[in-house]
Design a protein around this motif. Structure first.
Motif, short mmCIF file in Angstrom:
data_model
loop_
_atom_site.label_atom_id
_atom_site.label_comp_id
_atom_site.label_asym_id
_atom_site.label_seq_id
_atom_site.Cartn_x
_atom_site.Cartn_y
_atom_site.Cartn_z
N GLY A 120 -39.79 -19.72 37.11
CA GLY A 120 -41.03 -20.34 36.21
C GLY A 120 -40.43 -21.69 35.48
N ASP A 121 -39.09 -22.04 35.59
CA ASP A 121 -38.60 -22.98 34.71
C ASP A 121 -39.12 -23.07 33.44
OD1 ASP A 121 -37.06 -25.35 34.46
OD2 ASP A 121 -38.63 -26.57 35.44
N ILE A 122 -39.11 -21.93 32.75
CA ILE A 122 -39.99 -21.72 31.38
C ILE A 122 -38.67 -22.00 30.20
CG2 ILE A 122 -41.45 -20.06 32.01
CD1 ILE A 122 -39.39 -17.98 30.74
N ARG A 123 -39.12 -22.42 29.15
CA ARG A 123 -38.19 -22.69 27.98
C ARG A 123 -38.39 -21.41 27.06
NH1 ARG A 123 -36.73 -25.25 31.23
NH2 ARG A 123 -36.49 -27.46 31.35
N ILE A 124 -37.04 -20.97 26.61
CA ILE A 124 -37.07 -19.65 25.72
C ILE A 124 -36.40 -20.17 24.60
CG2 ILE A 124 -36.01 -17.37 25.59
CD1 ILE A 124 -35.73 -17.69 28.88
N THR A 125 -36.94 -19.67 23.29
CA THR A 125 -36.16 -19.84 22.12
C THR A 125 -35.79 -18.54 21.49
OG1 THR A 125 -38.24 -19.70 20.98
CG2 THR A 125 -37.46 -21.75 21.53
N GLN A 126 -34.64 -18.74 20.51
CA GLN A 126 -33.86 -17.62 20.11
C GLN A 126 -34.11 -17.14 18.93
OE1 GLN A 126 -30.41 -19.84 19.57
NE2 GLN A 126 -30.26 -20.55 21.65
N CYS A 127 -34.75 -16.11 18.80
CA CYS A 127 -35.20 -15.24 17.43
C CYS A 127 -34.34 -14.36 17.02
CB CYS A 127 -36.72 -14.98 17.78
SG CYS A 127 -37.73 -16.05 18.05
N ILE A 128 -33.43 -14.59 16.23
CA ILE A 128 -32.57 -13.60 15.73
C ILE A 128 -32.35 -13.63 14.24
CG2 ILE A 128 -30.63 -15.57 15.79
CD1 ILE A 128 -28.60 -13.42 16.68
N THR A 129 -32.57 -14.76 13.40
CA THR A 129 -32.46 -14.52 11.89
C THR A 129 -33.45 -13.72 11.29
OG1 THR A 129 -31.33 -16.68 12.02
CG2 THR A 129 -32.19 -15.69 9.84
N ASP A 130 -33.65 -12.84 10.91
CA ASP A 130 -34.86 -11.98 10.24
C ASP A 130 -35.03 -12.62 8.80
OD1 ASP A 130 -35.63 -9.52 11.92
OD2 ASP A 130 -33.28 -9.66 12.01
N ALA A 131 -36.10 -12.23 8.14
CA ALA A 131 -36.42 -12.58 6.94
C ALA A 131 -35.45 -11.99 5.93
CB ALA A 131 -37.91 -12.10 6.38
N LYS A 132 -34.87 -10.80 6.21
CA LYS A 132 -33.68 -10.00 5.65
C LYS A 132 -34.07 -9.62 3.81
CE LYS A 132 -30.69 -13.12 6.85
NZ LYS A 132 -29.61 -14.04 7.19
N GLY A 133 -34.88 -9.82 3.20
CA GLY A 133 -35.38 -9.30 2.13
C GLY A 133 -34.11 -9.37 1.13
N ASP A 134 -33.58 -8.45 0.53
CA ASP A 134 -32.30 -8.25 -0.25
C ASP A 134 -31.23 -8.33 0.37
OD1 ASP A 134 -30.31 -7.53 -1.97
OD2 ASP A 134 -31.61 -6.31 -2.98
N ARG A 135 -30.32 -9.36 0.41
CA ARG A 135 -29.29 -9.33 1.47
C ARG A 135 -28.34 -8.25 1.03
NH1 ARG A 135 -32.99 -12.98 2.71
NH2 ARG A 135 -32.08 -14.79 3.55
N SER A 136 -28.14 -7.68 0.12
CA SER A 136 -27.23 -6.70 -0.22
C SER A 136 -27.79 -5.25 0.32
CB SER A 136 -27.00 -6.34 -1.89
OG SER A 136 -27.98 -6.08 -2.29
N ARG A 137 -28.79 -5.22 0.99
CA ARG A 137 -29.36 -3.81 1.41
C ARG A 137 -29.44 -3.87 2.63
NH1 ARG A 137 -34.53 -2.47 -2.24
NH2 ARG A 137 -33.95 -3.65 -4.26
N PRO A 138 -29.32 -2.58 3.29
CA PRO A 138 -29.57 -2.55 4.94
C PRO A 138 -31.28 -2.38 5.26
CG PRO A 138 -28.89 -0.54 4.01
CD PRO A 138 -28.72 -1.37 2.90
N PRO A 139 -31.57 -2.67 6.31
CA PRO A 139 -33.08 -2.62 6.69
C PRO A 139 -33.85 -1.55 6.16
CG PRO A 139 -31.86 -3.06 8.71
CD PRO A 139 -30.76 -2.90 7.53
N ALA A 140 -33.21 -0.26 6.64
CA ALA A 140 -34.02 0.82 5.92
C ALA A 140 -34.12 1.07 4.37
CB ALA A 140 -33.38 2.23 6.74
N LYS A 141 -33.26 0.28 3.61
CA LYS A 141 -33.29 0.56 2.16
C LYS A 141 -34.03 -0.75 1.40
CE LYS A 141 -30.58 4.14 1.73
NZ LYS A 141 -29.26 4.11 2.21
#
Ligand SMILES: Cc1cc2nc3c(=O)[nH]c(=O)nc-3n(C[C@H](O)[C@H](O)[C@H](O)COP(=O)(O)OP(=O)(O)OC[C@H]3O[C@@H](n4cnc5c(N)ncnc54)[C@H](O)[C@@H]3O)c2cc1C
Length: 461
Positions: A120-141
């Motif tokens: 399809g000759d498409i263009r793909i962008t890379q979504c990796i960086t999350d908003a992340k909230g409080d950086r000292s806490r893991p996602p579930a916390k």
């Protein structure tokens, strides 16, 4: 393959993309952001081939060091949308080779997706960086469980995701969003272990754009940034359905980091190769401005430029080491050497500001105050500006001013500011490169060498 016009038309697909408070209904027609679609279209036309089975060389998977070496200048030439697409494809290919023991479905889906994207000759962008909230806490916390993109519903045909991915280069200008976890996940973080591909125009996707693009009417004073700008996207997934065919990881926490590590490698290769070009540009500007100022023969100026040359040469050597010592994965795909990519990217980023410091030091204050090109056209002050910006018969005052404008644009204005932050953060920040470099360095070998030279045994035994 797509022509440039077909690419532009493909962006008129109902995508919800915003800029400074307004929804952009027609991206290619937008006066500022449309410029990005224009030069992306030019690159499409340049590599277009009409045969129905043609695959763009920009989207190919390198199989050897020579392939890798050839791909790098092609991507520089074709621009950021080609770079992020290639990186996305190589990331999936690298991840496929590192996920052999996981569900075979995922590997098949990734393989099928790569072929579809190439066709399809498409263009793909890379979504990796999350908003992340409080950086000292893991996602579930986190106080807000959406701080990291997560699965909020599992349905018969697919999953529903919610969250946001930030700073995504060119997000509004591609067709698909490769959405992968930003870090390793642990037991209990299954919902955040999601890797998938989402079309930009999927229901629930909203993208807010930001750009350093110059807003001035006369862009001649911005000779670098007025040519190329690729807005970053603040990508929101507001309960987006993703069909199973596009899900490459769902809940297998132990594999969450495979994507981040694979992408980090390719993203840093791109970063390092860009630094190599930019370092030469900074050396070139330093020499040109020293010549225009009449200082090229002065010893401290020569020393600074020599130091810049050494930096430029060493990072070029680390790029060559990364390519020449590439590894071939089980899928037959070549991927660059982790140690040299990370050490080189770290060194280039950490010392960029020193290069800029030397350049500013050599240039003088006119970097900020040189009269604008239009001032030279003014009947009352134009000739006077030319006279006093000149440094002698051989150096035209307007030429010297234009050098200063280019240096300001590149290093000391909106684009220069964007660059100085991007150099540090893009590709995961200096901290990430330090960790990966250390992980791939032969520390035991180094200890052994130290013990040998000292004639000692470890621990005294
Ligand atoms: C212009 C630009 C383009 C970008 N393009 C993309 C893109 O296309 N796709 C994409 O996914 N991302 C992209 N990024 C994002 C980039 O990867 C991140 O900015 C980077 O990973 C840092 O994340 P952050 O901005 O959230 O800052 P933070 O995570 O807040 O980091 C700030 C500092 O805190 C430190 N830190 C944070 N958390 C921890 C922790 N738990 N332990 C120790 N130290 C910590 C970091 O090391 C860093 O020094 C881009 C960034 C920029 C500036």
């Amino acid at each position: 393959m797509l022509t440039g016009d077909q690419y532009k038309e493909s962006l008129r697909d109902g995508r919800k993309t915003y800029f400074e408070g307004e929804r952009i209904e027609d991206l290619p027609a937008h006066p500022l952001l449309g410029q990005t679609t224009d030069y992306t279209a030019v690159a499409y036309d340049k590599y277009y081939r009409p045969e129905s089975d043609a695959v763009s060389p920009l989207l190919c998977v390198p199989q050897s060091a020579d392939d890798l070496r050839d791909l790098i200048p092609l991507l520089h030439d074709a621009g950021m949308m080609a770079h992020v697409t290639s990186t996305s494809i190589q990331t999936l290919k690298t991840a496929m080779g590192r996920m052999a023991e996981v569900k075979p479905d995922y590997i098949e889906r990734m393989g099928a997706y790569i072929e579809e994207a190439q066709r399809g000759d498409i263009r793909i962008t890379q979504c990796i960086t999350d908003a992340k909230g409080d950086r000292s806490r893991p996602p579930a916390k986190q106080d807000d469980l959406d701080s990291y993109v997560r699965v909020v519903d599992r349905q018969r045909d697919g999953v529903v995701i919610r969250g946001a991915k930030l700073h995504i280069t060119g997000a509004s200008f591609g067709h698909d969003l490769l959405t992968i976890p930003t870090k390793a996940m642990k037991a209990g973080e299954e919902d955040w272990s999601i890797g998938c591909v989402v079309p930009v125009n999927a229901e629930g996707v909203k993208i807010i754009n930001t750009t350093y693009a110059p807003r001035h009417e006369d862009t001649r004073s911005f000779p670098v940034s007025s040519h190329y700008h690729y807005p970053e996207g603040f990508v929101i997934f507001d309960d987006v359905f993703v069909p199973h065919e596009r899900v490459f990881l769902d809940g297998e926490t132990s594999y969450a980091a495979v994507f981040a590590h694979s992408l980090g490698l390719w993203e840093r290769l791109g970063g390092l190769s860009a630094f190599v070009e930019e370092a030469d540009q900074l050396v070139g500007f330093a020499q040109l401005v020293a010549e225009a100022n009449g200082t090229a023969g002065i010893s401290h100026v020569r020393e600074k430029i020599s130091e810049m040359i050494i930096h430029a040469t060493l990072i070029r050597a680390s790029l060559e080491a990364a390519v020449g010592n590439c590894n071939i994965g089980p899928e037959g795909a070549a991927f660059p050497n982790e140690l040299y990519v990370n050490a080189g990217k770290f060194h280039a980023a950490a010392n960029y500001n020193l290069m800029v410091r030397h350049l500013h030091d050599i240039s003088g204050g006119a970097v900020l105050t040189a009269p604008a090109p239009a001032d030279f056209e003014n009947a009352e002050v134009g000739d006077l500006a030319r006279k006093y910006m000149s440094t002698g018969r051989a150096v035209d005052g307007e030429y010297r001013s234009m050098l200063m404008h280019a240096i300001r644009d590149l290093t000391a204005d909106a684009y220069g500011g964007w660059k100085s932050v991007t150099n540090i953060q893009a590709g995961g920040g200096l901290y990430a490169q330090r960790i990966v470099t250390r992980r791939h360095y032969d520390l035991d070998g180094a200890k052994l060498k130290a013990l040998q030279v000292a004639g000692m045994a470890e621990g005294g035994h």
